[in-house]
Motif scaffolding. Structure first.
Motif, PDB file in Angstrom:
ATOM      1  N   ARG A 139       0.788  -1.195  -0.107  1.00 26.36           N
ATOM      2  CA  ARG A 139       0.065  -0.096   0.049  1.00 26.36           C
ATOM      3  C   ARG A 139       0.975   1.342   0.018  1.00 26.36           C
ATOM      4  N   VAL A 140       2.056   1.149   0.756  1.00 32.45           N
ATOM      5  CA  VAL A 140       2.876   2.506   0.776  1.00 32.45           C
ATOM      6  C   VAL A 140       3.228   2.567  -0.443  1.00 32.45           C
ATOM      7  N   GLU A 141       4.052   1.356  -1.272  1.00 30.38           N
ATOM      8  CA  GLU A 141       4.569   1.606  -2.542  1.00 30.38           C
ATOM      9  C   GLU A 141       3.408   1.937  -3.544  1.00 30.38           C
ATOM     10  N   TRP A 142       2.098   1.562  -3.711  1.00 35.19           N
ATOM     11  CA  TRP A 142       1.395   2.009  -4.248  1.00 35.19           C
ATOM     12  C   TRP A 142       1.069   3.748  -4.225  1.00 35.19           C
ATOM     13  N   GLY A 143       0.959   3.986  -2.935  1.00 35.85           N
ATOM     14  CA  GLY A 143       0.698   5.229  -2.480  1.00 35.85           C
ATOM     15  C   GLY A 143       1.799   6.308  -3.147  1.00 35.85           C
ATOM     16  N   ALA A 144       2.920   5.790  -2.930  1.00 39.19           N
ATOM     17  CA  ALA A 144       3.980   6.611  -3.280  1.00 39.19           C
ATOM     18  C   ALA A 144       4.164   6.441  -4.847  1.00 39.19           C
ATOM     19  N   GLY A 145       3.577   5.717  -5.641  1.00 38.99           N
ATOM     20  CA  GLY A 145       3.576   5.608  -7.124  1.00 38.99           C
ATOM     21  C   GLY A 145       2.561   6.747  -7.368  1.00 38.99           C
ATOM     22  N   VAL A 146       1.543   6.715  -6.794  1.00 38.06           N
ATOM     23  CA  VAL A 146       0.375   7.626  -7.295  1.00 38.06           C
ATOM     24  C   VAL A 146       0.645   9.062  -6.947  1.00 38.06           C
ATOM     25  N   ILE A 147       1.259   9.394  -5.931  1.00 32.53           N
ATOM     26  CA  ILE A 147       2.080  10.828  -5.610  1.00 32.53           C
ATOM     27  C   ILE A 147       2.984  11.065  -6.962  1.00 32.53           C
ATOM     28  N   ALA A 148       3.823  10.203  -7.188  1.00 36.18           N
ATOM     29  CA  ALA A 148       4.842  10.361  -7.903  1.00 36.18           C
ATOM     30  C   ALA A 148       4.346  10.733  -9.224  1.00 36.18           C
ATOM     31  N   SER A 149       3.401   9.732  -9.790  1.00 39.96           N
ATOM     32  CA  SER A 149       2.842  10.000 -11.118  1.00 39.96           C
ATOM     33  C   SER A 149       1.960  11.343 -11.169  1.00 39.96           C
ATOM     34  N   THR A 150       1.561  11.815 -10.092  1.00 37.65           N
ATOM     35  CA  THR A 150       0.733  12.994 -10.123  1.00 37.65           C
ATOM     36  C   THR A 150       1.645  14.231 -10.294  1.00 37.65           C
ATOM     37  N   ILE A 151       2.729  14.095  -9.649  1.00 40.92           N
ATOM     38  CA  ILE A 151       3.575  15.209  -9.649  1.00 40.92           C
ATOM     39  C   ILE A 151       4.392  15.342 -11.107  1.00 40.92           C
TER      40      ILE A 151
END
Length: 56
Positions: A3-15
């Protein structure tokens, strides 16, 4: 931890999408995660025999 990895991926892709060139395709969270990958849609389903042969 996934979940942490997925959340970081969502934040990184948004930025990355906020700052990307509009002419380039958008990023997805799977572009920034190690354990998640994009799944390509198959044109046709494979037969049971083909699936079984890929298992060995």
């Amino acid at each position: 931890m996934m979940r942490v990895e997925w959340g970081a991926g969502v934040i990184a892709s948004t930025i990355a999408n906020v700052n990307r060139d509009p002419k380039k395709p958008p990023f997805s969270p799977t572009d920034f995660t190690l354990h998640f990958t994009k799944v390509a849609a198959a044109a046709e389903p494979i037969s049971l025999e083909e699936a079984m042969s890929s298992w060995t």
